[in-house]
Design a protein around this motif. Structure first.
Motif, PDB file in Angstrom:
ATOM      1  N   LEU A 120       0.858  -1.035  -0.091  1.00  0.00           N
ATOM      2  CA  LEU A 120      -0.051   0.182   0.042  1.00  0.00           C
ATOM      3  C   LEU A 120       0.833   1.221   0.079  1.00  0.00           C
ATOM      4  CD1 LEU A 120      -3.156   0.480   2.014  1.00  0.00           C
ATOM      5  CD2 LEU A 120      -1.439   2.382   1.850  1.00  0.00           C
ATOM      6  N   ILE A 121       0.941   2.077  -1.068  1.00  0.00           N
ATOM      7  CA  ILE A 121       1.582   3.305  -1.009  1.00  0.00           C
ATOM      8  C   ILE A 121       0.803   4.277  -0.377  1.00  0.00           C
ATOM      9  CG2 ILE A 121       2.627   5.000  -2.764  1.00  0.00           C
ATOM     10  CD1 ILE A 121       3.749   2.309  -2.952  1.00  0.00           C
ATOM     11  N   VAL A 153       1.841  -4.529   3.700  1.00  0.00           N
ATOM     12  CA  VAL A 153       3.266  -3.482   3.751  1.00  0.00           C
ATOM     13  C   VAL A 153       2.978  -2.267   3.399  1.00  0.00           C
ATOM     14  CG1 VAL A 153       5.610  -3.371   3.122  1.00  0.00           C
ATOM     15  CG2 VAL A 153       4.581  -5.709   3.090  1.00  0.00           C
ATOM     16  N   MET A 154       3.281  -1.299   4.314  1.00  0.00           N
ATOM     17  CA  MET A 154       3.223   0.131   3.922  1.00  0.00           C
ATOM     18  C   MET A 154       4.347   0.748   4.100  1.00  0.00           C
ATOM     19  SD  MET A 154      -0.528   1.340   5.603  1.00  0.00           S
ATOM     20  CE  MET A 154      -0.331   1.019   7.198  1.00  0.00           C
ATOM     21  N   PRO A 155       5.116   1.475   3.147  1.00  0.00           N
ATOM     22  CA  PRO A 155       6.221   1.923   3.437  1.00  0.00           C
ATOM     23  C   PRO A 155       6.386   3.565   3.527  1.00  0.00           C
ATOM     24  CG  PRO A 155       5.919   1.762   1.118  1.00  0.00           C
ATOM     25  CD  PRO A 155       4.638   1.065   1.901  1.00  0.00           C
ATOM     26  N   SER A 156       7.291   4.165   4.395  1.00  0.00           N
ATOM     27  CA  SER A 156       7.264   5.582   4.105  1.00  0.00           C
ATOM     28  C   SER A 156       8.136   5.880   3.032  1.00  0.00           C
ATOM     29  CB  SER A 156       8.001   6.129   5.414  1.00  0.00           C
ATOM     30  OG  SER A 156       7.098   5.903   6.588  1.00  0.00           O
ATOM     31  N   THR A 195      -1.688  -1.024  -4.307  1.00  0.00           N
ATOM     32  CA  THR A 195      -2.815   0.003  -4.186  1.00  0.00           C
ATOM     33  C   THR A 195      -2.349   1.390  -4.036  1.00  0.00           C
ATOM     34  OG1 THR A 195      -5.194   0.450  -3.775  1.00  0.00           O
ATOM     35  CG2 THR A 195      -3.749  -0.367  -2.274  1.00  0.00           C
ATOM     36  N   ASN A 196      -2.968   2.400  -4.641  1.00  0.00           N
ATOM     37  CA  ASN A 196      -2.783   3.681  -4.091  1.00  0.00           C
ATOM     38  C   ASN A 196      -3.832   3.823  -2.831  1.00  0.00           C
ATOM     39  OD1 ASN A 196      -2.751   4.826  -7.487  1.00  0.00           O
ATOM     40  ND2 ASN A 196      -1.245   5.060  -6.051  1.00  0.00           N
ATOM     41  N   ALA A 197      -3.834   4.920  -2.109  1.00  0.00           N
ATOM     42  CA  ALA A 197      -4.631   5.007  -0.951  1.00  0.00           C
ATOM     43  C   ALA A 197      -5.178   6.522  -0.864  1.00  0.00           C
ATOM     44  CB  ALA A 197      -3.835   4.966   0.440  1.00  0.00           C
TER      45      ALA A 197
END
Length: 578
Positions: A120-121, A153-156, A195-197
């Motif tokens: 997830l971006i 997984v959500m990266p900065s 996916t975009n958020a």
């Protein structure tokens, strides 16, 4: 381009994935307080009416928030809440330079056996820690048989939160995409969906869209599908896609719901200001945060790096642009959390990331016989109402029940509109598996309607899994239980095992400042932002446990030196049950 970046490789070996804990130096928090105490606000017109129709006048909201920040807000409370999230950091080398970049991310494994890896971006320029409330929605849905669960997984992104900035003159989109693809492989996810958020068209320099588009286009062997939200696509062109061009030409000429086009498409295009190509029509870059037009970042960076109040107003303005009619206002704690997220590590790297994307766009030139598989969610912009809005930010007085002045300034035409893309336009470049035309506007989607993010990526994943066995759940990778991980404390000599992490379901889980591996400027020991990280072999994160049902706890602060004597009409009281 991916070919220009090469392959991002682990700088310290494939085993180096470190659990991460936030700890901000007390001296740095004291420095923040000192700067708040000497804040000088611009003068505004003494008369409250008439309001300007060209710019907003935020002083009546900013002043109480400064007092609240000084007198009642507690970073330590927020820091403890954020450290309940399953945070990790790992290091990559950037082939185009000799530098290494440490990437901070949330990794929440689902407990369900049918879970699928999901990247997830987070919306630029927010840190991943602002989206802890999405973890349970995606990893532990109420009915996992009907609602596909994910290993999340959500990266900065580089330069945001606690991720290091990319070296200067590095192509940021392709480099970041390569790093994120490598990250998924390192976490034992050779195949995944992304996916975009938030709205891709409203994203600064369309960064959100370009990252996902780059991943699904250049890494089709690993990134098997993507969910695009309001992608900034243009109508098909005769030279590039003659069949799709013909379909659009006929449907638009007849203004008829045929050949894949819906009547809602034409009405939504009119609302967004679209006109026939013979006339000049608005482009996606005229909408959302793009209208701030950031091209040279350092001038503004110097101001924002030195002024927490200036950064607070920048955050408030950004939220106002993205969701001018938001009904559920952010609380003072949430607004300051957003600001601390950028203030503590410094906003300059994010601004340079943004400016580089504006000045050096990286068009996707790869052409393959197989189109990337995507799902698309767009917004019709059909919510009723006028362009006159209520205040976007809840002031501290409002949270205490006091009467406050309502901002009824008229929004400019650009602020009030959303760009619109016909989902069928995407057929020229993608294999479109799913489309959804949602009512209203995209707004702050991750907070206002996160179920649309989940629904879109679930439909994409289900469609791919039916025909591609690579995306079907396989044997769970071996992981080290977090209970065995030892975290070195920066306040004591002894080592203590950490408790199992669990996601905080707070409505807003903002990030805090932490040590950067390669700071833009020299940071003294008195103002350094620190963290605890540790490695015990390879430690991919475990699945999240049941989250607490509470929202972010109200902050407490024992500060006793306010910036100035607060008047009765600007004093802030924090309700006991916020």
């Amino acid at each position: 381009m991916a070919s220009e970046v090469g392959e991002a490789v682990p700088a310290g070996g494939a085993e180096e994935v470190k659990p991460y804990k936030i700890h901000v130096s007390s001296k740095y928090l004291d420095l923040t307080k000192q700067k708040l105490e000497v804040t000088r606000l611009p003068h505004e017109h003494e008369l409250s009416e008439p309001k300007s129709q060209d710019w907003w006048e935020p002083k009546s909201r900013v002043e109480p928030l400064i007092d609240f920040w000084l007198e009642q807000y507690s970073w330590r409370t927020q820091e403890d809440l954020l450290n309940e999230l399953p945070q990790f950091r790992t290091e990559f080398s950037v082939p185009s330079s000799e530098a290494t970049v440490r990437i901070h991310f949330i990794h929440a494994r689902s407990s369900h056996s049918n879970a699928i890896p999901l990247l997830l971006i987070p919306p630029f320029p927010f840190s991943t820690l602002s989206f802890g409330h999405l973890i349970k929605l995606l990893t532990d849905p109420e009915d996992a048989a009907k609602n596909q669960p994910f290993h999340l997984v959500m990266p900065s992104l580089p330069g945001l939160g606690f991720s290091d900035a990319l070296p200067n003159n590095t192509p940021v989109i392709s480099s970041t995409a390569e790093i994120l693809n490598s990250l998924m492989g390192r976490l034992s996810y050779p195949h995944y969906v992304v996916t975009n958020a938030s709205s891709g068209a409203a994203s600064p320099a369309e960064i959100d869209f370009h990252l996902v588009n780059h991943l699904v286009t250049y890494y089709m062997s690993s990134c098997l599908g993507a969910h695009l939200i309001s992608p900034p696509l243009s109508q098909p062109k005769l030279q590039e896609a003659p069949i799709e061009w013909a379909k659009w030409s006929i449907a638009s000429l007849l203004h008829a719901p045929i050949l894949g086009y819906h009547s809602e498409d034409f009405s939504a295009l009119e609302r967004s200001g679209y006109v026939r190509p013979s006339k000049k029509s608005p482009t996606p870059t005229q909408f959302g945060l793009n209208q701030l037009g950031l091209r040279e970042p350092n001038t503004l960076a110097y101001a924002l790096c030195d002024s927490p109040t200036g950064l607070l107003v920048f955050v408030m303005k950004s939220l106002r642009i993205l969701s001018p009619k938001r009904k559920e206002k952010f609380t003072p704690t949430e607004l300051i959390n957003f600001t601390e997220l950028a203030w503590l590590p410094g906003p300059e790297a994010a601004m340079r990331f943004w400016a580089h994307c504006v000045r050096h766009p990286e068009p996707v030139e790869k052409k393959t016989p197989i189109k990337p598989k995507v799902g698309i969610t767009v917004f019709l912009g059909d919510e009723p109402g006028t362009d006159t809005i209520a205040e976007v930010e809840r002031s501290a007085e409002a949270s205490a029940g006091a009467e406050v002045e309502t901002d009824t300034a008229t929004m400019t035409q650009d602020e009030a509109k959303d760009s619109y893309t016909c989902p069928s336009w995407a057929n020229a470049k993608y294999n479109v598996l799913y489309t959804h035309r949602a009512s209203g506007k995209s707004g702050l989607l991750a907070w206002e309607r996160p179920e649309l993010i989940a629904a879109g990526i679930r439909e994409v994943a289900a469609s791919i899994a039916r025909s591609d066995s690579r995306l079907r759940p396989s044997t769970t990778p071996t992981v080290a239980p977090l209970e065995r991980v030892v975290v070195h404390s920066d306040t004591a000599d002894e080592q203590t095992p950490t408790a199992p992490t669990r996601p905080a379901p707070a409505f807003l889980a903002p990030p805090s400042g932490e040590e950067r591996g390669h700071p833009i400027r020299e940071i003294s020991e008195e103002t350094a932002v620190g963290s605890s990280e540790n490695v015990a072999g390879k430690t991919p994160s475990p699945g999240p446990k049941a989250p607490s049902p509470a929202h972010l706890a109200p902050p407490t602060d024992e500060r006793t030196h306010p910036r100035r004597e607060a008047s009765d009409d600007t004093a802030v009281e924090q309700p006991a049950n916020e």
